[in-house]
Design an enzyme around this catalytic site. Structure first.
Site, PDB file in Angstrom:
ATOM      1  N   LYS A 264     -24.594  -3.664  15.679  1.00 32.96           N
ATOM      2  CA  LYS A 264     -25.129  -3.714  14.321  1.00 32.96           C
ATOM      3  C   LYS A 264     -26.578  -4.190  14.329  1.00 32.96           C
ATOM      4  CE  LYS A 264     -21.022  -4.439  11.436  1.00 32.96           C
ATOM      5  NZ  LYS A 264     -20.393  -5.326  10.424  1.00 32.96           N
ATOM      6  N   ARG A 265     -26.906  -5.049  15.285  1.00 29.69           N
ATOM      7  CA  ARG A 265     -28.259  -5.609  15.336  1.00 29.69           C
ATOM      8  C   ARG A 265     -29.277  -4.647  15.914  1.00 29.69           C
ATOM      9  NH1 ARG A 265     -28.293 -10.142  18.900  1.00 29.69           N
ATOM     10  NH2 ARG A 265     -26.382  -9.318  19.790  1.00 29.69           N
TER      11      ARG A 265
END
Length: 505
Positions: A264-265
């Site tokens: 997600k990052r």
């Protein structure tokens, strides 16, 4: 082939800690395919016991993303069912989990731990200083009597409830995706995990297991990151005396370069981002089905019904899948090209409306114009969001001046191996010849421009390139003759005249 005995019941249980990761959608899809293929039920459950990471509205976003791709549920928060509620915080408030915690305490399979976070942090630091590579917590309270634990708790000291993991022996379980092979773990490699937080909220290890049992889940299909936790779950099932479900841990999806999981990052993997960018649900369904599963070594394009008919759990691979955004984009383009013009226009309207090119509900005239324009870009689209940029010059005026809605560099009018005088001649002649046309259609326009190519001794690409820049402001645009027809005679001539004027000023 692995034998699956219906009826089956599976679940997808995301945590509402943010947008739904596309890998989560893939896990939900495999569960849904398994349930539908084997004639069972698919349950959606929201596991919101992590109060610190809870994000308001995330659950609704998750359900929207799942429904977009075509995943529906037989039981869930918004559709109800015989085992509700389907939100864990609501179930916790009803005391569903506490009774099972008490059972474990009474049977000696769990204990109250009064170790604080600060003390636990110090224990880890001390272990590391001693050269212990993997700290495994075993609380001193594990040997206390219920009365001792109750006495300290009565003093108001906060506590968690931990699983009293055996100190020796082994725990084994089988995994469908690993061919039913048995996975065995030594108890001395485990630790006493938390089951109930000091806030009274159960953690995943306990809550999901109680819910799976009460909801009659027969097969637990989840990501392979849960393999190390499964021995704890097996121990809990045995402690309660419940029948084990069948486990199947699907492979991770790696980044395109194979260096780690989709993150997600670091990666653009929010499920909502794909429909925002104009990916078709059918394309996403097809692509995600192939992330860790395959029908054979060559079939890729499959309808939803075909995937559903062909899906079997034994074809899910144990090795990680690898995300390929370019392949996904190519597949989306193939699915876009399968749309009829009417379907394409329907799909494009939200994107064109968001860009201010058309109204949110186009009138008859606007829609007719879109029906004329859509075929011009149909073959080029890979994401629907590309349409506004490809079509904006049909809606806004174009000129080689800085104050025009869409301006361009006049130097682009001069094609390779042409000079300014020749370009001026091309524009002036095109304006005169096209102005004489009584019928503004593709055939007449093409005839005029190809005659000019012959008369001027130019290559078609040179002359067409100059006209293309003049009427669209771009060096690359949809087919020229159809573009001129769509822009219209009056507007086309005006743009050519403005281009021609740059060589006389």
């Amino acid at each position: 082939m692995i034998q699956i005995t219906p009826p089956v019941r599976v679940r997808f249980a995301p945590s509402p800690t943010g947008y739904l990761h596309i890998g989560g959608v893939r896990t939900a899809l495999f569960n849904w395919l398994f349930a539908r293929h084997y004639g069972g039920q698919f349950i959606l459950r929201i596991e919101d016991t992590d109060e610190k990471r809870f994000v308001e509205g995330a659950a609704d976003d998750m359900m929207t993303s799942l429904r977009w791709i075509g995943i529906t549920w037989d039981e869930g928060p918004d559709v109800g069912g015989p085992h509700g509620p389907y939100v864990q915080s609501q179930r916790s408030a009803m005391g569903i989990y506490r009774q099972y915690v008490d059972q474990l305490l009474e049977k000696g399979f769990a204990y109250k731990s009064f170790v604080t976070e600060e003390e636990l942090t110090q224990m880890r630091a001390d272990a590391q200083a001693r050269g212990v590579k993997s700290f495994r917590f075993r609380g001193v309270e594990r040997d206390w009597s219920l009365e001792q634990m109750a006495e300290v708790a009565a003093q108001g000291k906060p506590y968690t409830v931990r699983l009293k993991t055996p100190l020796d022996g082994t725990t084994s379980f089988t995994d469908l995706i690993r061919g039913g092979d048995q996975i065995t773990v030594n108890h001395n490699e485990l630790q006493d995990i938390v089951l109930l937080k000091s806030s009274g909220m159960p953690v995943y290890h306990l809550a999901h297991l109680v819910d799976d049992h009460l909801m009659g889940v027969t097969h637990v299909i989840r990501g392979e990151e849960w393999v190390p936790s499964t021995p704890y779950h097996v121990l809990l099932y045995k402690a309660f005396g419940w029948e084990l479900p069948t486990f199947a841990h699907v492979p991770n999806i790696l980044r395109q370069d194979g260096r780690g999981k989709l993150s997600k990052r670091k990666d653009d993997v929010g499920a909502n981002r794909f429909w925002e960018r104009g990916y078709l649900a059918e394309a996403m369904f097809n692509y995600l089905a192939l992330q860790g599963w395959s029908y054979d070594d060559h079939t890729e394009l499959m309808t939803t019904d075909e995937v559903l008919e062909r899906f079997t759990i034994d074809r899910v691979l144990a090795s990680p899948a690898r995300w390929n955004p370019e392949k996904l984009k190519d597949m989306n383009g193939l699915y876009i090209r399968r749309l009829s013009t009417t379907e394409l226009v329907d799909a494009l309207v939200p994107f064109l409306a968001a860009s201010g090119l058309v109204g949110a509900s186009p009138g008859a005239a606007e829609r007719d114009y879109l029906m004329q324009l859509a075929p011009l870009i149909h073959e080029r689209l890979e994401e629907l969001r590309e349409a506004p940029e490809l079509l904006e010059f049909f809606f806004h005026e174009v000129a080689p001046t800085a104050d025009a809605p869409l301006s361009y560099d006049p130097a682009h009018l001069v094609q390779k191996k042409m000079d300014a005088p020749t370009t001026h001649t091309v524009l002036k002649m095109a304006q005169e010849r096209l102005n004489d046309l009584n019928t503004w259609d593709k055939e007449q326009i093409e005839a005029v421009l190809r005659t000019m190519v012959s008369e001027l001794g130019l290559k078609a690409g040179q002359l067409f390139g100059t006209i293309r820049v003049a009427v669209t402001g771009r060096t690359v645009a949809p087919p020229l003759f159809e573009t001129l027809v769509a822009i219209g005679q009056e507007r086309s001539l005006k743009r050519i005249a403005l281009a021609e004027r740059t060589f006389t000023e």
